[in-house]
Structures are given as C-alpha cells and as structure tokens.
Scaffold this motif. Structure first.
Motif, mmCIF file in Angstrom:
data_model
loop_
_atom_site.group_PDB
_atom_site.id
_atom_site.type_symbol
_atom_site.label_atom_id
_atom_site.label_comp_id
_atom_site.label_asym_id
_atom_site.label_seq_id
_atom_site.Cartn_x
_atom_site.Cartn_y
_atom_site.Cartn_z
ATOM 1 N N GLU A 225 0.825 -1.199 0.000
ATOM 2 C CA GLU A 225 0.000 0.000 0.000
ATOM 3 C C GLU A 225 0.863 1.253 0.000
ATOM 4 O O GLU A 225 0.563 2.229 -0.701
ATOM 5 C CB GLU A 225 -0.918 -0.006 1.225
ATOM 6 C CG GLU A 225 -1.843 1.195 1.336
ATOM 7 C CD GLU A 225 -2.877 1.256 0.223
ATOM 8 O OE1 GLU A 225 -3.453 2.344 0.034
ATOM 9 O OE2 GLU A 225 -3.093 0.226 -0.446
ATOM 10 N N ARG A 226 1.976 1.229 0.767
ATOM 11 C CA ARG A 226 2.873 2.381 0.807
ATOM 12 C C ARG A 226 3.511 2.614 -0.568
ATOM 13 O O ARG A 226 3.609 3.754 -1.035
ATOM 14 C CB ARG A 226 3.947 2.159 1.862
ATOM 15 C CG ARG A 226 4.828 3.379 2.134
ATOM 16 C CD ARG A 226 5.865 3.070 3.181
ATOM 17 N NE ARG A 226 5.238 2.543 4.388
ATOM 18 C CZ ARG A 226 5.722 1.542 5.098
ATOM 19 N NH1 ARG A 226 6.847 0.937 4.719
ATOM 20 N NH2 ARG A 226 5.102 1.134 6.187
ATOM 21 N N ALA A 231 3.906 5.540 -5.679
ATOM 22 C CA ALA A 231 3.818 5.542 -7.135
ATOM 23 C C ALA A 231 2.741 6.505 -7.609
ATOM 24 O O ALA A 231 2.908 7.204 -8.620
ATOM 25 C CB ALA A 231 3.536 4.132 -7.651
ATOM 26 N N GLU A 232 1.616 6.563 -6.876
ATOM 27 C CA GLU A 232 0.538 7.486 -7.226
ATOM 28 C C GLU A 232 0.984 8.936 -7.082
ATOM 29 O O GLU A 232 0.690 9.780 -7.943
ATOM 30 C CB GLU A 232 -0.678 7.207 -6.335
ATOM 31 C CG GLU A 232 -1.862 8.125 -6.565
ATOM 32 C CD GLU A 232 -2.530 7.912 -7.903
ATOM 33 O OE1 GLU A 232 -3.301 8.810 -8.330
ATOM 34 O OE2 GLU A 232 -2.284 6.869 -8.543
ATOM 35 N N ARG A 233 1.718 9.241 -6.010
ATOM 36 C CA ARG A 233 2.222 10.600 -5.816
ATOM 37 C C ARG A 233 3.216 10.974 -6.922
ATOM 38 O O ARG A 233 3.196 12.099 -7.434
ATOM 39 C CB ARG A 233 2.873 10.738 -4.444
ATOM 40 C CG ARG A 233 1.879 10.863 -3.298
ATOM 41 C CD ARG A 233 2.577 11.327 -2.027
ATOM 42 N NE ARG A 233 3.483 10.304 -1.518
ATOM 43 C CZ ARG A 233 3.136 9.391 -0.615
ATOM 44 N NH1 ARG A 233 1.898 9.379 -0.139
ATOM 45 N NH2 ARG A 233 4.004 8.508 -0.192
ATOM 46 N N ALA A 238 4.307 14.018 -11.894
ATOM 47 C CA ALA A 238 4.694 14.039 -13.306
ATOM 48 C C ALA A 238 3.586 14.643 -14.162
ATOM 49 O O ALA A 238 3.851 15.399 -15.115
ATOM 50 C CB ALA A 238 5.024 12.624 -13.772
ATOM 51 N N ASP A 239 2.315 14.303 -13.838
ATOM 52 C CA ASP A 239 1.187 14.868 -14.580
ATOM 53 C C ASP A 239 1.116 16.381 -14.399
ATOM 54 O O ASP A 239 0.850 17.125 -15.370
ATOM 55 C CB ASP A 239 -0.122 14.228 -14.114
ATOM 56 C CG ASP A 239 -0.304 12.815 -14.645
ATOM 57 O OD1 ASP A 239 0.450 12.428 -15.559
ATOM 58 O OD2 ASP A 239 -1.197 12.097 -14.137
ATOM 59 N N GLU A 240 1.330 16.846 -13.177
ATOM 60 C CA GLU A 240 1.291 18.288 -12.918
ATOM 61 C C GLU A 240 2.394 19.011 -13.693
ATOM 62 O O GLU A 240 2.172 20.092 -14.252
ATOM 63 C CB GLU A 240 1.431 18.553 -11.424
ATOM 64 C CG GLU A 240 0.264 18.068 -10.580
ATOM 65 C CD GLU A 240 -1.023 18.834 -10.851
ATOM 66 O OE1 GLU A 240 -0.935 19.977 -11.365
ATOM 67 O OE2 GLU A 240 -2.101 18.291 -10.573
#
Length: 272
Positions: A225-226, A231-233, A238-240
């Motif tokens: 989960e961590r 990975a989500e952060r 990267a998207d921002e």
C-alpha cells in the motif's frame, strides 16, 4: 499444557483471528471425516487431497501445468485422525495468541502463510530427492513456526510439559529435536515414515529466523500500500509537471499546436 502470557500458567484468551482459523480448520476436517465414512465419500476425499494437498507426483510426474495453490492449500486439510488437527490447534491456540500480542493479527496471518509456504517447499524438496510419493496435509509447518517464533520472542514463558513447568524455549527445542530425529530416520529409510518432518523443520526454521531477524514485524500488505501511494504521488507530480508545460505551450502557440494525445491528457486532467 502451555501457560498464559502474563507470567503464570493458565489458558490464554482466544484471539478472534485464531478463532476463525480454528473454525475453518475444524469445519474442513469434520466434512472430510464424515465423507470418509462411506466408500463413495472416501474416493471423493482422496481426490480432494490429491488436488488441494501437497502432492509431489503432481509437481514432478504430472503435466507441465503446476498446481501452484498446493503449497498453501495443503495446510487447510488434515488426516482422518483427530489428533493431527488437535495437536496443531493447541500449538496455534496457546502460542499464536502470544505472537499476535507482539505483532498483531495481520502480520500474524502473513507470517503463518509464509511459514506454510516454506514448509511446503521444504516438503517438495526432500520428497523429490528421496522419491517419496505421499501427499502432505496439515498446518504443522505453520504451527511449529509459531512455536519457534514465540520461543525466540518470549523464551522464558512457562509451559507445562507432562505436568512439569519448563521455559518455552525448552519445549521448542524438544519439538525441533524430535522432528530432526524423525527426519534423520526418514533419510535412513528413504522416506518411509508418513510424517513430513522436513516440512516441520522448514516451518520451525523460518519461525526462528523471522523472530530473530525481525521479519515477523513486516507487513507486506502495508508495504504494498505504501509503494502504491508513493507511485501514485510520483505519477501525479509528473502529470502536474506535464500540465504546466502544455499550458505554457498553449499560451505561446495556441491549443491548435497540441497533438491528439496531449488534448486527451488535458481533458483527463480537467476531469479530476
């Protein structure tokens, strides 16, 4: 019998996860026992054991498709004798609670599953070397891993051994010693004994190392989960960054300068 965990002899409370586990094991044993009372039922149980027990023939003499579930599911089945299940249930009840007090229920389940898995691997290894074809069932590898880990974490917890109080580490040494003698006998007799001592030793060895090296405190679920959150952060960052670059490009060149994929990206970002 083993003592309580507060320093005196007695019966420890039954932890909820252990209660559910013992109900599952007892229920499966009862169903297979009742089915085994008839000729047709015995055939069904034999097939069940061949599919879900740890069958070396399915690994070394069967088709290329391996029953990868067996190194875990074999622990849910027990022989028709009630003493097989009862012995494992007592180890889990008395010493599983001690371990749960130290590491929590979720880590305990991960630990138990790992011990069962390594016990199954140990069983397949020695059976392949000795040419043994018997099917292994039972959660003994996991139960002995629990005893070994508990003995490392709380070695001086009092237990009753044939009505004589002894420290827990003494009981663990005796159990491992008996399995070691049994394993040596199996080597001498080319595996004729029905008890899978090598699975027991693999489980006990893992329990000892896991407690000594602190592996019992690992929670693979939390680690996964961590990593997923990290990975989500990283993806969001990267998207921002990409969004900033595209907005600057639109400001300079207009939206017509963007490719179809870049426009799809802007649309997806606007819907967040």
């Amino acid at each position: 019998m083993p003592g309580g965990f507060s320093g005196g002899l007695g019966f420890p409370p039954l932890e909820p996860v252990l209660k559910r586990l013992l109900i599952v094991l007892g229920g499966i044993w009862l169903v297979t026992f009742l089915l085994g009372l008839s000729d047709a039922g015995r055939g069904f149980v034999a097939g069940l054991f061949s599919v879900f027990g740890l069958d070396p023939d399915a690994w070394f003499q069967g088709p290329l498709f391996l029953p990868l579930w067996q190194p875990l599911t074999y622990a849910l089945l027990h022989s028709a004798s009630p003493w097989h299940l009862l012995g494992n249930a007592l180890y889990l009840y008395f010493f599983g609670g001690l371990l749960i007090e130290r590491i929590g229920e979720r880590r305990f389940l991960w630990f138990l599953a790992a011990a069962v898995l390594l016990g199954g691997i140990g069983s397949l290894a020695w059976k392949s070397l000795l040419g043994v074809h018997s099917v292994t069932v039972g959660i003994s590898a996991g139960a002995l891993a629990v005893v070994a880990a508990a003995a490392v974490l709380q070695p001086h917890t009092p237990v009753l051994l044939i009505l004589i109080p002894v420290p827990l580490f003494v009981l663990a040494l005796i159990l491992v010693g008996l399995d070691l003698l049994g394993a040596l006998q199996q080597l001498a007799e080319l595996g004729r004994s029905g008890v899978d001592h090598f699975a027991h030793l693999a489980g006990a060895g893992f329990g000892f190392l896991a407690a000594r090296r602190g592996w019992v405190h690992l929670d693979p679920g939390k680690l996964w989960e961590r990593r997923r959150l990290e990975a989500e952060r990283t993806r969001r960052a990267a998207d921002e960054q990409r969004l900033d670059v595209l907005l600057e490009r639109i400001h300079r060149e207009g939206i017509g300068a963007l490719s179809e994929s870049e426009r799809e990206f802007l649309k997806r970002m606007s819907q967040r």
